[in-house]
Design an enzyme around this catalytic site. Structure first.
Site, short mmCIF file in Angstrom:
data_model
loop_
_atom_site.label_atom_id
_atom_site.label_comp_id
_atom_site.label_asym_id
_atom_site.label_seq_id
_atom_site.Cartn_x
_atom_site.Cartn_y
_atom_site.Cartn_z
N HIS A 44 -15.45 -7.44 30.17
CA HIS A 44 -16.31 -7.43 28.98
C HIS A 44 -17.01 -8.77 28.76
CE1 HIS A 44 -12.75 -9.14 26.71
NE2 HIS A 44 -13.71 -9.73 26.03
N ASP A 73 -10.33 -4.29 32.67
CA ASP A 73 -11.05 -5.36 32.00
C ASP A 73 -10.98 -6.66 32.80
OD1 ASP A 73 -12.71 -6.50 30.17
OD2 ASP A 73 -11.28 -6.56 28.52
N SER A 145 -11.70 -15.06 25.61
CA SER A 145 -11.56 -13.96 26.57
C SER A 145 -11.94 -14.40 27.97
CB SER A 145 -12.44 -12.79 26.15
OG SER A 145 -11.97 -12.19 24.98
#
Length: 287
Positions: A44, A73, A145
């Site tokens: 992402h 992911d 992230s």
């Protein structure tokens, strides 16, 4: 460990962490996995076919997406550089609750920010399916992230991915190795999701509320909107985020029939989404 030793560990980890810019929708972090330019981040974070990468010393590169798995992911990027300060990894299966955890990343524009905590657990988390997570009570924010979660020696034990309550969830380093060996799989829906409990009648139903819909994605073409709540696929209700991931498995172009709510919790709507293998996009619950 002495303070001087900890400072050395932190600086080494900082030099192995990169800033990733993918379009005009914010930035994330990544980890230098190989001296030859291999970088690992979240799928992402690496949304398109390429991304901008900035190293700790200020050098900037255009990275290509070598491999991408929206279900896990995870994404592998390549830049044209050699002799990079690659991380060393620990065996995530040997982690124990109470061990020190160090998170490095670029939260909210603060480059090379460090936060510490301890390992809370390693394994599945209720509501997030059967996949294992490294769960730690370190503070993460948007921009963390894709960055590394490391042990007290600076060895990477996971890739920071999302926040669940007060816990940071990281993809275990062993799962990252498997991803790099196996390559990508699955289809792209093109949404950012958050798990919720939806009051319906006298009970609560598990749902996945859409936070974002990527332009040009299968979800956008099917007219799904932020605020819609996904309930299930092919008449099979979702009970965890992993259920949606399973519905996206497979290859080739095909229709995925989703049930969802929009505004009125009493009325279940249905939509057919054309999905298939894609280079860009994600379907995940992300920080």
């Amino acid at each position: 460990m002495s303070l001087e030793g900890f400072g050395e560990v932190a600086e080494r980890l900082r030099r192995s962490t990169v800033l990733i810019q993918a379009g005009a929708r914010g930035s994330g972090s990544g980890v230098i996995w190989g001296e030859d330019g291999l970088i690992v981040t979240n799928a992402h974070v690496a949304r398109g076919s390429n991304a901008g990468v900035q190293l700790w010393d200020g050098r900037e590169f255009e990275a290509g997406i070598a491999s991408r798995d929206p279900q896990l992911d995870l994404a592998a990027l390549r830049i044209s550089a050699n002799d990079l300060p690659a991380v060393s990894c620990a065996d995530s299966s040997k982690l124990r609750p109470g061990e020190l955890a160090i998170a490095m990343g670029n939260p909210l524009g603060f480059v090379g920010a460090l936060t510490t905590g301890v390992i809370h657990a390693v394994g599945p988390l209720r509501g997030f399916g059967s996949r294992a997570w490294v769960q730690a009570n370190v503070r993460l924010a948007p921009g963390n992230s894709g960055g590394p979660l490391a042990d007290a020696r600076g060895r990477v034990i996971g890739i920071n991915t999302m926040v669940a309550g007060r816990l940071a969830l990281a993809i275990p380093s062993n799962a990252v190795h498997q991803f790099l060996f196996a390559g990508s799989r699955g289809a792209w829906l093109g949404v950012t999701l958050h798990a919720v409990r939806v009051p319906r009648g006298n009970a609560h139903t598990f749902g996945l509320v859409i936070l974002e819909v990527e332009l040009g994605s299968p979800a956008a073409r099917a007219s799904l909107l932020p605020g819609d709540i996904l309930l299930g696929a092919e008449e099979n209700p979702f009970h965890s985020t992993e259920d949606l991931a399973r519905s996206l498995e497979g290859s080739g172009q095909r229709l995925l029939r989703l049930e969802f709510l929009r505004g009125d919790y009493a009325r279940v709507r249905r939509v057919a989404v054309q999905i298939g293998e894609q280079v860009a996009g994600r379907s995940s619950v992300a920080a």
